[in-house]
Design an enzyme around this catalytic site. Sequence first.
Site, short mmCIF file in Angstrom:
data_model
loop_
_atom_site.label_atom_id
_atom_site.label_comp_id
_atom_site.label_asym_id
_atom_site.label_seq_id
_atom_site.Cartn_x
_atom_site.Cartn_y
_atom_site.Cartn_z
CE LYS A 60 -4.74 -1.80 -12.51
NZ LYS A 60 -3.53 -1.11 -12.05
CB SER A 135 -0.96 -3.98 -11.46
OG SER A 135 -1.39 -2.64 -11.28
CB SER A 159 0.59 -0.21 -12.03
OG SER A 159 1.07 -1.27 -11.26
N1 GLN Z 1 4.65 -3.47 -9.41
C1 GLN Z 1 4.43 -2.58 -8.32
C2 GLN Z 1 3.84 -3.34 -7.16
O1 GLN Z 1 3.69 -4.49 -7.29
C3 GLN Z 1 3.54 -1.45 -8.78
C4 GLN Z 1 2.11 -1.69 -8.65
C5 GLN Z 1 1.27 -0.52 -9.07
O2 GLN Z 1 1.74 0.51 -9.52
N2 GLN Z 1 -0.03 -0.68 -8.86
O3 GLN Z 1 3.54 -2.80 -6.13
#
Ligand code: GLN
Length: 454
Positions: A60, A135, A159
Site C-alpha cells: 500500500k 482504503s 481499511s
Molecule cells: N473508511 C474509513 C475512513 O475513511 C476507514 C479508513 C481506514 O481504515 N484507513 O476513515
Amino acid sequence: ITSSDLVSESFKRISEVDDKVQAFLTLDEENARAAAKEIDEKLGTDNSNGMLFGMPIGLKDNLVTKGLRTTCASKILENFDPIYDATVVNKLKDAETITIGKLNMDEFAMGSSNENSGFQATRNPWNLDTVPGGSSGGSAAAVAAGEVLFSLGSDTGGSIRQPASFCGVVGLKPTYGRVSRFGLVAFASSLDQIGPITRTVEDNAYLLQAIAGIDPMDSTSANVSVPNFAEGLTGDVKGLKIAVPKEYLGEGVQEEVRQSVLDSLKVLEKLGATWEEVSLPHSKYALATYYLLSSSEASANLARFDGVRYGYRTEQPESLIELYKKTRAEGFGEEVKRRIMLGTFALSSGYYDAYYKKAQKVRTLIKKDFEDVFAKYDVIVGPTTPTPAFKLGEKLDDPLTMYANDILTIPVNLAGVPGISVPCGFTGGLPLGLQIIGKHFDESTVYRVAHAFE
Ligand code: GLN
C-alpha cells in the site's frame, strides 16, 4: 519454480489487467527483476530460507520505501521519494520477498472505495463497475486479480477488512501493537495497524509472522511474544465458543449478507463449535466516536505537510502563511480537507470537552463491551460489511452513507483487538466476507476459525 518466474508472471499479469483494474500507482520492475535474479543465483529453487522467500508482493502506498515513490495517493506527495524503509518493509527484505510496486488507496487512507485517490479509481476485479473498497482497495484488488501473491494494507477503521471482503480475499487487521507502525504514514495513530492481504488464511499467517513483533522505533509496538501462527491452523474448532452480536445482524445489513453469516455459523457448528447471540450495546456510537477521534488525530498528523519539508510546494507564495495555505489547498483532496476541518474543530478550545474528550470516554465503553463478551467467548463472528461492493460513484456525493459502510469494522479498531475477513459466499456475482474478531494478541484463534472455511 524460480523467483524470476514468479516475478515475470506478476508483471505479465499486471500488463494484461492493470489498465482495467488500476491497482498500481508505481511499479518497480527493474529492481524487482534484479532482486529475483540475485535470489535465484544464490539459492536456485531451494526455499528452505522461509515460506516467503522470493515471492512477489505489493505494498500500500502509505508504507514508506527507500528511493521508491510513496504518495499516499495524494498530490501533496506526488513526487516524494522517502529516504528510509518502514520497519515492515525491512522485515520483508529480511524474508527476501520481492516488492513489485506500490498500490493505490484512498488519499491518506481516508475512504472506503478508493475513489478518494488523488490519481485513479481502482476497480473491483469481480465487476469493473463496482469499487474494490478502501482504503486498501489497491492492495485487495491486486491480490484478487492475481497481480501479486500477497500485499500489505493498513486498517484504521476497516481499511483492510472491508476491501478484502469486497474483493473476495483474506485480510487481517492485527491487534494494535502487534506490528510496528514505523514508516506507515500516520492517519490516526491510536487506531492504525498494518496487516496482510492474501488469497488464503495460511498465506496470511506466514505474512503476519514475517512482519510482527516489537520494534524500538515504535513505542506503541507491543512487547508480546509472537507465536507460530501457522501452527494453529489445524482445522479443529471443537468446543470453541462463538459470540454473534445482535447489532451485527440487524437493521441495515442486507439479507443475503445475513444469510451467508448464518450459513457460515452452521459450518462451524458442524465442526463442533457453539454460538450464542450477544450484545455490544455501545456499538451504535462507534461511527461517531471513530470520526471524531480519527479526524482529530489526522488533523494533528497532517500538519506536517506544510510545503516546507515534504512533497508539493505552491509556486511563488507571497508570505510564509500563504505558502502553508496554498500548498495545503492545492495539495490535499476534498475528503482530507473535510477530515482536517472536522478534527481541528473537535480539538478546538471550548469544544474539546464536548467532542474529543466525550469520544474518548465512549471509546472506553466500546472497549469494555468487547472485554465483557471475551470473558465468556473465544471469538466474535459477524459480517465484515453490511452489503457487497457498491457501484462506482454511488456514494461519492454522500459522505455519511460512505462512512456507514464501515459500521461493522470500526468498533474493532476502537477496541484494539484483531479481526479478519474471509470469503464466505457470493451475491449477484460479488463476494461476501465473514468477519472473525479475537481477543487482544490472539490472532492464532482468529486464524484457526478462519481456516475452517478453506
Ligand atoms: N473508511 C474509513 C475512513 O475513511 C476507514 C479508513 C481506514 O481504515 N484507513 O476513515
